[in-house]
Design a protein around this motif. Sequence first.
Motif, PDB file in Angstrom:
ATOM      1  N   TYR A  50      10.851  28.146  10.631  1.00  0.00           N
ATOM      2  CA  TYR A  50      10.773  26.773  11.147  1.00  0.00           C
ATOM      3  C   TYR A  50       9.382  26.198  10.905  1.00  0.00           C
ATOM      4  N   ALA A  51       8.340  26.986  11.178  1.00  0.00           N
ATOM      5  CA  ALA A  51       6.966  26.517  11.002  1.00  0.00           C
ATOM      6  C   ALA A  51       6.675  26.154   9.552  1.00  0.00           C
ATOM      7  N   GLU A  52       7.302  26.903   8.625  1.00  0.00           N
ATOM      8  CA  GLU A  52       7.010  26.716   7.198  1.00  0.00           C
ATOM      9  C   GLU A  52       8.037  25.834   6.492  1.00  0.00           C
ATOM     10  N   GLN A  53       8.912  25.233   7.290  1.00  0.00           N
ATOM     11  CA  GLN A  53       9.979  24.429   6.696  1.00  0.00           C
ATOM     12  C   GLN A  53       9.439  23.166   6.034  1.00  0.00           C
ATOM     13  N   ILE A  54       8.396  22.601   6.567  1.00  0.00           N
ATOM     14  CA  ILE A  54       7.789  21.418   5.962  1.00  0.00           C
ATOM     15  C   ILE A  54       6.948  21.853   4.768  1.00  0.00           C
ATOM     16  N   ASP A  55       7.189  21.213   3.653  1.00  0.00           N
ATOM     17  CA  ASP A  55       6.472  21.503   2.412  1.00  0.00           C
ATOM     18  C   ASP A  55       5.361  20.476   2.250  1.00  0.00           C
ATOM     19  N   PHE A  56       4.113  20.925   2.261  1.00  0.00           N
ATOM     20  CA  PHE A  56       2.995  19.990   2.172  1.00  0.00           C
ATOM     21  C   PHE A  56       2.910  19.290   0.815  1.00  0.00           C
ATOM     22  N   HIS A  57       3.660  19.789  -0.173  1.00  0.00           N
ATOM     23  CA  HIS A  57       3.722  19.099  -1.466  1.00  0.00           C
ATOM     24  C   HIS A  57       4.678  17.913  -1.407  1.00  0.00           C
ATOM     25  N   ASN A  58       5.511  17.887  -0.374  1.00  0.00           N
ATOM     26  CA  ASN A  58       6.497  16.809  -0.223  1.00  0.00           C
ATOM     27  C   ASN A  58       6.433  16.263   1.200  1.00  0.00           C
ATOM     28  N   PRO A  59       5.440  15.430   1.502  1.00  0.00           N
ATOM     29  CA  PRO A  59       5.245  14.916   2.862  1.00  0.00           C
ATOM     30  C   PRO A  59       6.462  14.172   3.392  1.00  0.00           C
ATOM     31  N   VAL A  60       6.630  14.261   4.715  1.00  0.00           N
ATOM     32  CA  VAL A  60       7.711  13.543   5.391  1.00  0.00           C
ATOM     33  C   VAL A  60       7.143  12.284   6.022  1.00  0.00           C
ATOM     34  N   THR A  61       7.988  11.442   6.578  1.00  0.00           N
ATOM     35  CA  THR A  61       7.511  10.232   7.254  1.00  0.00           C
ATOM     36  C   THR A  61       6.869  10.614   8.583  1.00  0.00           C
ATOM     37  N   PRO A  62       5.982   9.774   9.109  1.00  0.00           N
ATOM     38  CA  PRO A  62       5.366  10.078  10.405  1.00  0.00           C
ATOM     39  C   PRO A  62       6.394  10.304  11.512  1.00  0.00           C
ATOM     40  N   LYS A  63       7.445   9.492  11.543  1.00  0.00           N
ATOM     41  CA  LYS A  63       8.461   9.644  12.584  1.00  0.00           C
ATOM     42  C   LYS A  63       9.182  10.977  12.449  1.00  0.00           C
ATOM     43  N   GLU A  64       9.460  11.379  11.208  1.00  0.00           N
ATOM     44  CA  GLU A  64      10.100  12.675  10.979  1.00  0.00           C
ATOM     45  C   GLU A  64       9.190  13.818  11.435  1.00  0.00           C
ATOM     46  N   ALA A  65       7.882  13.676  11.186  1.00  0.00           N
ATOM     47  CA  ALA A  65       6.929  14.718  11.589  1.00  0.00           C
ATOM     48  C   ALA A  65       6.888  14.862  13.108  1.00  0.00           C
ATOM     49  N   VAL A  66       6.869  13.726  13.823  1.00  0.00           N
ATOM     50  CA  VAL A  66       6.855  13.771  15.288  1.00  0.00           C
ATOM     51  C   VAL A  66       8.130  14.418  15.809  1.00  0.00           C
ATOM     52  N   HIS A  67       9.266  13.987  15.281  1.00  0.00           N
ATOM     53  CA  HIS A  67      10.544  14.551  15.733  1.00  0.00           C
ATOM     54  C   HIS A  67      10.586  16.057  15.470  1.00  0.00           C
ATOM     55  N   TYR A  68      10.091  16.459  14.308  1.00  0.00           N
ATOM     56  CA  TYR A  68      10.134  17.869  13.908  1.00  0.00           C
ATOM     57  C   TYR A  68       9.334  18.746  14.864  1.00  0.00           C
ATOM     58  N   ILE A  69       8.123  18.306  15.207  1.00  0.00           N
ATOM     59  CA  ILE A  69       7.279  19.142  16.069  1.00  0.00           C
ATOM     60  C   ILE A  69       7.786  19.123  17.511  1.00  0.00           C
ATOM     61  N   VAL A  70       8.258  17.965  17.991  1.00  0.00           N
ATOM     62  CA  VAL A  70       8.786  17.905  19.359  1.00  0.00           C
ATOM     63  C   VAL A  70      10.017  18.803  19.486  1.00  0.00           C
ATOM     64  N   GLU A  71      10.896  18.740  18.519  1.00  0.00           N
ATOM     65  CA  GLU A  71      12.091  19.575  18.546  1.00  0.00           C
ATOM     66  C   GLU A  71      11.729  21.056  18.440  1.00  0.00           C
ATOM     67  N   GLY A  72      10.735  21.367  17.591  1.00  0.00           N
ATOM     68  CA  GLY A  72      10.309  22.754  17.445  1.00  0.00           C
ATOM     69  C   GLY A  72       9.717  23.316  18.723  1.00  0.00           C
ATOM     70  N   LEU A  73       8.868  22.533  19.375  1.00  0.00           N
ATOM     71  CA  LEU A  73       8.268  22.997  20.630  1.00  0.00           C
ATOM     72  C   LEU A  73       9.324  23.099  21.731  1.00  0.00           C
ATOM     73  N   ARG A  74      10.300  22.222  21.683  1.00  0.00           N
ATOM     74  CA  ARG A  74      11.383  22.312  22.665  1.00  0.00           C
ATOM     75  C   ARG A  74      12.144  23.629  22.518  1.00  0.00           C
ATOM     76  N   ARG A  75      12.303  24.085  21.282  1.00  0.00           N
ATOM     77  CA  ARG A  75      13.048  25.318  21.023  1.00  0.00           C
ATOM     78  C   ARG A  75      12.211  26.578  21.219  1.00  0.00           C
ATOM     79  N   TYR A  76      10.954  26.517  20.787  1.00  0.00           N
ATOM     80  CA  TYR A  76      10.192  27.752  20.610  1.00  0.00           C
ATOM     81  C   TYR A  76       8.901  27.789  21.428  1.00  0.00           C
ATOM     82  N   GLN A  77       9.007  27.753  22.716  1.00  0.00           N
ATOM     83  CA  GLN A  77       7.859  28.039  23.571  1.00  0.00           C
ATOM     84  C   GLN A  77       8.340  28.281  24.992  1.00  0.00           C
TER      85      GLN A  77
END
Length: 490
Positions: A50-77
């Motif tokens: 999950y942590a490595e799912q985002i590829d820094f060679h292919n940036p996502v939109t800011p909204k996608e980045a926020v959703h991704y980290i919020v969802e990840g922290l909701r699942r994994y902490q």
Amino acid sequence: MVHLHPTLDLSTEEQMELGKYAIDQICHYLKHTDEVNVSPELNPTEIVQYAEQIDFHNPVTPKEAVHYIVEGLRRYQVHTAHPGYYGLYNPRPNFMGIVADTITAAFNPQLAVWSHAPLAVEIENYVLREFAVRFGYPRETSNGTFTTGGAEANLTAVLTALCDHFPEYTTKGLASLDKPPVMYASSESHHSLVKAARACGLGTDSIRSIRSNASLQMDAEALALQIRQDREAGFAPFLIVATAGTTGAGAIDPIAHIAELAEQEMIWLHVDAAYGGAMILAPELANWLQGINRADSITFDAHKWLSVPMGAGMYFTRHPHILQQTFRMTADYMPKEGTELETFDPYTHSIQWSRRFIGLKLYMSLATAGWEGYRLLVQRQIESGNFLRQELERSGWSIMNDTIMPVVCFNDQAALANHDMDFVRFIHEKVLATGKAWISIFTIQDTPALRACITNFDTTEQHMKELIHLLNEARQEYMTQNPSYNGMIY
């Protein structure tokens, strides 16, 4: 002219939209925290993926980045903001603290020198003075600094004690000392002192671990004997660390008695009140910290009982010049504006150099809740701890620690009678597996105990009853699987 990538250089409209989306996500999480499992399933492969799912060679939109980290922290902490979290001293953060950290990130004040962030520095100085006064230090002569947490504050205590006791330490180091320095702490003290001893070059052999009594408090008589023996053996005692609220069981060392001994022996006394120091805000509880005003220095963490985001540690001292003596230095590259004013640059009286505006989250929390709001918070959680103890005993559990604070260590009466060492681990695993509560295990005098600490201002009596229901269910299952428990029905 080279422009930043769009994700770093958003338009005002994009900033407003993204900011609203992020705040909406945060508020939704805080409102519905009790709907998620308190702790995640620990699957390292899945989490790394999950942590490595985002590829820094292919940036996502800011909204996608926020959703991704919020969802990840909701699942994994582990959700310390969950009302069913009864773990370490990690409370649910108050919203003003969250707002303060956001403002700090936006303005990004540099607190190394006064001239670059004069208001931020003076806000911290104000908060430090007000807390110092509540600990019983004189307003005019007290001093202090915000730290990343209790570990840095305790390291600061060791360094200031060395500087005070051995004036040549700051220039010539430990090699200049005639006798090996030694310090004293309870066997229940925080292990950050071990790190401090290593970081200062003292080594862990410099720490004298003083035995605790049945209430897990430092044995003052054993302390006095150890100091006498060390002096006779050619050592140089320079620091005693008393604890006001041990991490495991919330024990409070006899501070006044230890202060008397420290004064007689001319040894620096530091009180690690990272957690228990909050009781100073409730006059009806302050007697539990009697003698803390006689300490040479104090550690206190606002990110524990005062429910501000981590980290917000503090170091206080009644010696106005010791921080400057320990940390002062000059550097040609540092700004010189305002040097003719009666101010000081924070980098000259703390371990840190460039650092974050730590104190704003506490300042804004106090600005809106006031001293009375925090008095009520501390008192309410004390009452919650008493309620939990009573309900546990009503269900046949035995309380194993002795403290006024909402830290409850307990075990089953039958398990204690049978010296059953597997029972606690079984109960712990079963409760965590439900996802509804998080408790820990702490060993008291060679006997494992379950540990539950009230850290969340949203934890109610109903939540505590649900915890006890989970405990009782797990115990009943253990009894069913172990015939030796037949007949012990609650």
